[in-house]
Design a protein around this motif. Structure first.
Motif, PDB file in Angstrom:
ATOM      1  N   ARG A 131       0.837  -1.219   0.000  1.00  0.00           N
ATOM      2  CA  ARG A 131       0.000   0.000   0.000  1.00  0.00           C
ATOM      3  C   ARG A 131       0.858   1.250   0.000  1.00  0.00           C
ATOM      4  O   ARG A 131       0.526   2.233  -0.668  1.00  0.00           O
ATOM      5  N   ILE A 132       1.964   1.223   0.730  1.00  0.00           N
ATOM      6  CA  ILE A 132       2.866   2.377   0.759  1.00  0.00           C
ATOM      7  C   ILE A 132       3.422   2.646  -0.632  1.00  0.00           C
ATOM      8  O   ILE A 132       3.440   3.794  -1.090  1.00  0.00           O
ATOM      9  N   ALA A 133       3.850   1.595  -1.315  1.00  0.00           N
ATOM     10  CA  ALA A 133       4.372   1.761  -2.678  1.00  0.00           C
ATOM     11  C   ALA A 133       3.295   2.352  -3.583  1.00  0.00           C
ATOM     12  O   ALA A 133       3.535   3.334  -4.304  1.00  0.00           O
ATOM     13  N   GLU A 134       2.121   1.774  -3.531  1.00  0.00           N
ATOM     14  CA  GLU A 134       1.016   2.220  -4.381  1.00  0.00           C
ATOM     15  C   GLU A 134       0.659   3.686  -4.122  1.00  0.00           C
ATOM     16  O   GLU A 134       0.518   4.475  -5.056  1.00  0.00           O
ATOM     17  N   GLU A 135       0.539   4.049  -2.854  1.00  0.00           N
ATOM     18  CA  GLU A 135       0.143   5.414  -2.494  1.00  0.00           C
ATOM     19  C   GLU A 135       1.219   6.449  -2.779  1.00  0.00           C
ATOM     20  O   GLU A 135       0.938   7.640  -2.805  1.00  0.00           O
ATOM     21  N   ASN A 136       2.444   5.985  -3.015  1.00  0.00           N
ATOM     22  CA  ASN A 136       3.541   6.913  -3.290  1.00  0.00           C
ATOM     23  C   ASN A 136       4.012   6.862  -4.743  1.00  0.00           C
ATOM     24  O   ASN A 136       5.083   7.357  -5.064  1.00  0.00           O
ATOM     25  N   GLY A 137       3.196   6.273  -5.594  1.00  0.00           N
ATOM     26  CA  GLY A 137       3.480   6.292  -7.014  1.00  0.00           C
ATOM     27  C   GLY A 137       4.590   5.370  -7.477  1.00  0.00           C
ATOM     28  O   GLY A 137       5.156   5.555  -8.550  1.00  0.00           O
ATOM     29  N   ILE A 138       4.895   4.357  -6.687  1.00  0.00           N
ATOM     30  CA  ILE A 138       5.908   3.370  -7.068  1.00  0.00           C
ATOM     31  C   ILE A 138       5.167   2.185  -7.671  1.00  0.00           C
ATOM     32  O   ILE A 138       4.300   1.590  -7.042  1.00  0.00           O
ATOM     33  N   VAL A 139       5.510   1.838  -8.901  1.00  0.00           N
ATOM     34  CA  VAL A 139       4.859   0.724  -9.582  1.00  0.00           C
ATOM     35  C   VAL A 139       5.630  -0.556  -9.266  1.00  0.00           C
ATOM     36  O   VAL A 139       6.853  -0.600  -9.402  1.00  0.00           O
ATOM     37  N   VAL A 140       4.902  -1.579  -8.840  1.00  0.00           N
ATOM     38  CA  VAL A 140       5.506  -2.849  -8.454  1.00  0.00           C
ATOM     39  C   VAL A 140       5.123  -3.915  -9.478  1.00  0.00           C
ATOM     40  O   VAL A 140       3.949  -4.091  -9.798  1.00  0.00           O
ATOM     41  N   PHE A 141       6.134  -4.599  -9.987  1.00  0.00           N
ATOM     42  CA  PHE A 141       5.951  -5.697 -10.932  1.00  0.00           C
ATOM     43  C   PHE A 141       6.452  -6.984 -10.296  1.00  0.00           C
ATOM     44  O   PHE A 141       7.388  -6.963  -9.503  1.00  0.00           O
ATOM     45  N   PHE A 142       5.844  -8.107 -10.688  1.00  0.00           N
ATOM     46  CA  PHE A 142       6.265  -9.420 -10.202  1.00  0.00           C
ATOM     47  C   PHE A 142       6.742 -10.252 -11.376  1.00  0.00           C
ATOM     48  O   PHE A 142       6.169 -10.202 -12.461  1.00  0.00           O
ATOM     49  N   ASN A 143       7.793 -11.037 -11.137  1.00  0.00           N
ATOM     50  CA  ASN A 143       8.332 -11.917 -12.163  1.00  0.00           C
ATOM     51  C   ASN A 143       8.583 -13.277 -11.524  1.00  0.00           C
ATOM     52  O   ASN A 143       9.418 -13.397 -10.627  1.00  0.00           O
TER      53      ASN A 143
ATOM     54  N   LEU B 267       9.883  -7.500  -8.333  1.00  0.00           N
ATOM     55  CA  LEU B 267      10.028  -8.485  -7.257  1.00  0.00           C
ATOM     56  C   LEU B 267       9.917  -9.897  -7.792  1.00  0.00           C
ATOM     57  O   LEU B 267       9.160 -10.166  -8.739  1.00  0.00           O
ATOM     58  N   ASN B 268      10.640 -10.788  -7.154  1.00  0.00           N
ATOM     59  CA  ASN B 268      10.533 -12.204  -7.441  1.00  0.00           C
ATOM     60  C   ASN B 268       9.148 -12.653  -6.984  1.00  0.00           C
ATOM     61  O   ASN B 268       8.811 -12.552  -5.803  1.00  0.00           O
ATOM     62  N   GLY B 269       8.341 -13.119  -7.902  1.00  0.00           N
ATOM     63  CA  GLY B 269       6.970 -13.521  -7.598  1.00  0.00           C
ATOM     64  C   GLY B 269       6.857 -14.798  -6.798  1.00  0.00           C
ATOM     65  O   GLY B 269       5.758 -15.176  -6.389  1.00  0.00           O
ATOM     66  N   ARG B 270       7.973 -15.463  -6.544  1.00  0.00           N
ATOM     67  CA  ARG B 270       7.952 -16.718  -5.793  1.00  0.00           C
ATOM     68  C   ARG B 270       8.305 -16.518  -4.323  1.00  0.00           C
ATOM     69  O   ARG B 270       8.434 -17.488  -3.582  1.00  0.00           O
ATOM     70  N   LEU B 271       8.463 -15.278  -3.887  1.00  0.00           N
ATOM     71  CA  LEU B 271       8.797 -15.020  -2.486  1.00  0.00           C
ATOM     72  C   LEU B 271       7.579 -15.294  -1.607  1.00  0.00           C
ATOM     73  O   LEU B 271       6.443 -14.993  -1.985  1.00  0.00           O
ATOM     74  N   ASP B 272       7.824 -15.832  -0.410  1.00  0.00           N
ATOM     75  CA  ASP B 272       6.710 -16.011   0.518  1.00  0.00           C
ATOM     76  C   ASP B 272       6.329 -14.647   1.105  1.00  0.00           C
ATOM     77  O   ASP B 272       6.984 -13.636   0.861  1.00  0.00           O
ATOM     78  N   GLU B 273       5.263 -14.627   1.864  1.00  0.00           N
ATOM     79  CA  GLU B 273       4.704 -13.372   2.390  1.00  0.00           C
ATOM     80  C   GLU B 273       5.707 -12.564   3.210  1.00  0.00           C
ATOM     81  O   GLU B 273       5.804 -11.344   3.078  1.00  0.00           O
ATOM     82  N   ILE B 274       6.476 -13.232   4.052  1.00  0.00           N
ATOM     83  CA  ILE B 274       7.448 -12.543   4.907  1.00  0.00           C
ATOM     84  C   ILE B 274       8.557 -11.929   4.065  1.00  0.00           C
ATOM     85  O   ILE B 274       8.897 -10.753   4.212  1.00  0.00           O
ATOM     86  N   TRP B 275       9.124 -12.724   3.159  1.00  0.00           N
ATOM     87  CA  TRP B 275      10.219 -12.218   2.329  1.00  0.00           C
ATOM     88  C   TRP B 275       9.737 -11.165   1.344  1.00  0.00           C
ATOM     89  O   TRP B 275      10.455 -10.210   1.054  1.00  0.00           O
ATOM     90  N   LEU B 276       8.534 -11.311   0.839  1.00  0.00           N
ATOM     91  CA  LEU B 276       7.986 -10.306  -0.071  1.00  0.00           C
ATOM     92  C   LEU B 276       7.923  -8.946   0.616  1.00  0.00           C
ATOM     93  O   LEU B 276       8.369  -7.931   0.073  1.00  0.00           O
ATOM     94  N   ALA B 277       7.407  -8.918   1.840  1.00  0.00           N
ATOM     95  CA  ALA B 277       7.320  -7.663   2.593  1.00  0.00           C
ATOM     96  C   ALA B 277       8.703  -7.086   2.858  1.00  0.00           C
ATOM     97  O   ALA B 277       8.926  -5.879   2.710  1.00  0.00           O
TER      98      ALA B 277
END
Length: 173
Positions: A24-36, A57-67
């Protein structure tokens, strides 16, 4: 950049967004996030190109590592945007700190994700670093950075961080 400046930048984003959720922080601050999903060893990377702020971001990261990776990359956006205009800032190992910029991004991520009051409460209730990381859904290395940074900010945290150098003697084959 000093510890207090890194802390203030992270807290400013949390206050502005009303959340510690890095997506949400990325989204609200105009940072576009892509997953691969095809990245093998790459955790994520940040790039600022023609005022477009991008995190991959690596789309295979678990929830903790993604954050954690996302918070780290947001740290690069907030602290090192000028460096990212000259090339991508890629992360293969989040806690293998090669230089000041990587440590600062980790410290920023720790402040973004881990609340000071909750860390203090857990520490004062006798939790060790591993238990604190588990309770806060984090990695122990990020928790250690958070504690180190809180000490630099003047918090009275005296955590038992000594290791038992004789631990191998206890292993039975």
């Amino acid at each position: 950049m000093d510890s207090y400046a890194v802390f203030r930048k992270a807290m400013k984003l949390v206050e502005k967004s009303g959340t510690q959720d890095p997506m949400r922080i990325a989204e609200e601050n105009g940072i576009v996030v892509f997953f691969n999903d095809h990245y093998k060893d790459l955790l994520g990377w940040y790039r600022c190109q023609q005022k477009h702020r991008l995190i991959f971001l690596n789309g295979r990261l678990d929830e903790i590592w993604l954050a954690m990776v996302l918070a780290h990359e947001i740290g690069h956006d907030q602290l090192h945007r000028d460096l990212a205009q000259h090339g991508a800032m890629k992360e293969f190992q989040l806690f293998r700190i090669k230089d000041t910029t990587e440590y600062e991004a980790n410290a920023f991520g720790a402040h973004l994700l881990l609340d000071n009051d909750e860390v203090l409460e857990l520490a004062h209730n006798g939790y060790d670093v591993m238990q604190m990381a588990q309770a806060m859904n984090s990695d122990v290395h990020l928790m250690l950075i958070k504690i180190q940074e809180m000490i630099k900010l003047g918090y009275d945290l005296r955590m038992p961080m000594e290791t038992d150098g004789r631990f191998l003697r206890k292993v039975r084959a």
